[in-house]
Structures are given as structure tokens and as C-alpha cells.
Design a protein around this motif. Structure first.
Motif, short mmCIF file in Angstrom:
data_model
loop_
_atom_site.label_atom_id
_atom_site.label_comp_id
_atom_site.label_asym_id
_atom_site.label_seq_id
_atom_site.Cartn_x
_atom_site.Cartn_y
_atom_site.Cartn_z
N ALA A 128 0.83 -1.21 0.00
CA ALA A 128 0.00 0.00 0.00
C ALA A 128 0.86 1.26 0.00
CB ALA A 128 -0.93 0.00 1.21
N VAL A 129 1.92 1.32 0.83
CA VAL A 129 2.72 2.54 0.87
C VAL A 129 3.48 2.74 -0.44
CG1 VAL A 129 2.92 2.54 3.39
CG2 VAL A 129 4.71 1.47 2.03
N LEU A 130 3.90 1.64 -1.08
CA LEU A 130 4.56 1.77 -2.36
C LEU A 130 3.62 2.41 -3.39
CD1 LEU A 130 6.85 1.12 -4.41
CD2 LEU A 130 5.73 -1.09 -4.77
N GLU A 168 -6.85 2.19 -6.40
CA GLU A 168 -8.28 1.95 -6.46
C GLU A 168 -8.59 0.50 -6.06
OE1 GLU A 168 -9.48 2.85 -10.45
OE2 GLU A 168 -8.89 0.90 -11.22
N LEU A 169 -9.61 0.33 -5.23
CA LEU A 169 -10.02 -1.00 -4.74
C LEU A 169 -8.83 -1.79 -4.18
CD1 LEU A 169 -12.48 -1.95 -7.62
CD2 LEU A 169 -13.05 -1.00 -5.38
N GLN A 177 -6.40 -8.02 0.46
CA GLN A 177 -6.95 -9.02 1.38
C GLN A 177 -7.00 -10.39 0.72
OE1 GLN A 177 -7.71 -9.05 4.49
NE2 GLN A 177 -7.65 -6.88 5.07
N ARG A 178 -7.25 -10.42 -0.57
CA ARG A 178 -7.30 -11.72 -1.27
C ARG A 178 -5.90 -12.26 -1.54
NH1 ARG A 178 -12.04 -13.31 -3.71
NH2 ARG A 178 -13.81 -11.90 -3.47
N LEU A 179 -4.94 -11.35 -1.80
CA LEU A 179 -3.60 -11.78 -2.12
C LEU A 179 -2.78 -12.16 -0.88
CD1 LEU A 179 -2.69 -9.20 -4.91
CD2 LEU A 179 -2.88 -11.67 -5.21
N ALA A 180 -3.02 -11.44 0.20
CA ALA A 180 -2.23 -11.68 1.43
C ALA A 180 -3.15 -11.64 2.64
CB ALA A 180 -1.12 -10.63 1.56
N ALA A 181 -4.01 -12.62 2.74
CA ALA A 181 -5.01 -12.68 3.82
C ALA A 181 -4.33 -12.98 5.14
CB ALA A 181 -6.02 -13.74 3.50
#
Length: 223
Positions: free
Chosen positions: A120-122, A212-213, A219-223
Motif C-alpha cells: 500500500a505505501v509503495l 483503487e479498490l 486481502q485476497r492476495l495476502a489474507a
């Protein structure tokens, strides 16, 4: 060129407070020349701004000098080459992103949450610094020295290594029978996802937000 790297104007010169002088006839004339070091920052900041413009994948030193209203020789008093200017931008990217990554690794106890926040920060950094995005995805480096692209590749390799560490801890916590394999696979997918989002952002002339989204995808990639 909250956390500085996520919200500050990239490569903006520091603001220095000076005492206010009464408006009298003997007042000193205003400075016209940049302070030592300011011109170097100004060059990098202007280069980053020019990279935000459509079709700006290749910028000449002549165009950069014209934007700054200086001679090309003046640029080379601060940088030995255009490649060195791009190295200055890459150093800013590395410092900004990995300062945040290290803070996340230190403060977030959950490995999976670490991984999501790192991605996210990237992407947030890229969104706030469009010119830097063109450097990160390599569009701005196509016609430049090959060592620049190699250095950006090392940046993403380093990012993937940090993701593997975070995800290995998460796999251990979840009782995975193959924690290293799981961590490696997910880290690779996350980096590919992030690079793809940054590419789309640059290729859309910065209309398609890389964030976006983002949360449901992560959450799906790194639950």
C-alpha cells in the motif's frame, strides 16, 4: 522529487525561517541566487515534474535547462551527467519507500498485515509522485544508462525480500506445512501486482489510480 515521503512535495527545498526586517531604505536587496544545494534540489524537482507530462519518457538536458532558465553547462556544475540526475531521483525513491517499509516492519506485529501495508505505501508513494512512477516502472529509463534500470530492479528485489520475510512469519503463524514456499509465491505475486498497478497508472497518463479498490485486492492476495 504523517510520513514525509507519503505526503510531502517530492524533493521540495526546505523552508528556512528568517527574521523579518523592517521596510526601511537601508534594507538589504532580496537574494536572487539559490542557496548552496538548493539548485541541485531544484534540478531534481523540475526533472520529476517534467516526467509527469504526457510523452515525457525521454527528457533532454536542453529541455531541462530551458525549463529552469539556465544553461546546460549550469546543470553540469551540479551533476556530472543526466544519468546522475536520475540516480538522484532513484535515491529519493529508495530512501522514501524503505524508510516507511522499515517503520512498518518494526511496528506491525502481523506478518500478513505488514505485507499488505508495504504494498500500500509503495502504491501511495507512486500515486503522489507521478514522475517518480515513470522512473520506477522504467519508462523514463529506456534511453538512459543500463545501470539505472538495474538499480530499479534491485529496488523491487529488495522489496520482494522484505515481503518474503513478513509472509514467512505469517505462514509460520498459520501452521503452513511449506512456509517458505508459500511466502515466496505470495511475495512474488504481490510485487507483480504492485508493478502492474504502477505501469497502468503511468500508461493511463496518471488517470487510473494505483490504489483503487486496493484493500479488497490485498486481502485476497495476502489474507
Amino acid at each position: 522529487m504523517e510520513d514525509q515521503s507519503a505526503h510531502a512535495d517530492p524533493l521540495a527545498p526546505a523552508t528556512v525561517s528568517e527574521p523579518v526586517t523592517p521596510a526601511v531604505a537601508t534594507a538589504a536587496p532580496a537574494r536572487k541566487r539559490p542557496r548552496p544545494g538548493e539548485r541541485r534540489v531544484q534540478i531534481l524537482q523540475t526533472l520529476a515534474q517534467m516526467l509527469e507530462q504526457p510523452g515525457a519518457e525521454r527528457i533532454t538536458t536542453a529541455a531541462l535547462a530551458a525549463r529552469l532558465d539556465v544553461s546546460e553547462a549550469a546543470l553540469y556544475r551540479h551533476f556530472a551527467s543526466k544519468a546522475q540526475m536520475f540516480e538522484g531521483l532513484i535515491e529519493f525513491i529508495e530512501s522514501s519507500v524503505f524508510t516507511l517499509v522499515n517503520q512498518i516492519a518494526e511496528r506491525e506485529p502481523s506478518g500478513a498485515a505488514q505485507a499488505r501495508r508495504i504494498v500500500a505505501v509503495l502504491l501511495q508513494f507512486g500515486e503522489k509522485n507521478p514522475g517518480m512512477t515513470r522512473v520506477m516502472v522504467g519508462d523514463a529509463l529506456v534511453f538512459e544508462h543500463e545501470r539505472l534500470a538495474a538499480r530499479m530492479n534491485q529496488f523491487f528485489d529488495r522489496l520482494e525480500s522484505q515481503l518474503r520475510q513478513s509472509l514467512r512469519a505469517a505462514a509460520d503463524e498459520s501452521g503452513s506445512a511449506t512456509p517458505t514456499v508459500d511466502a515466496n509465491a505470495i511475495a512474488s505475486a504481490l510485487v507483480a501486482f504492485a508493478v502492474g498497478r504502477l505501469h497502468r497508472y503511468a500508461r493511463s497518463d496518471f488517470r487510473r489510480s494505483p490504489t483503487e479498490l486496493l484493500e479488497p485486492a490485498l486481502q485476497r492476495l495476502a489474507a
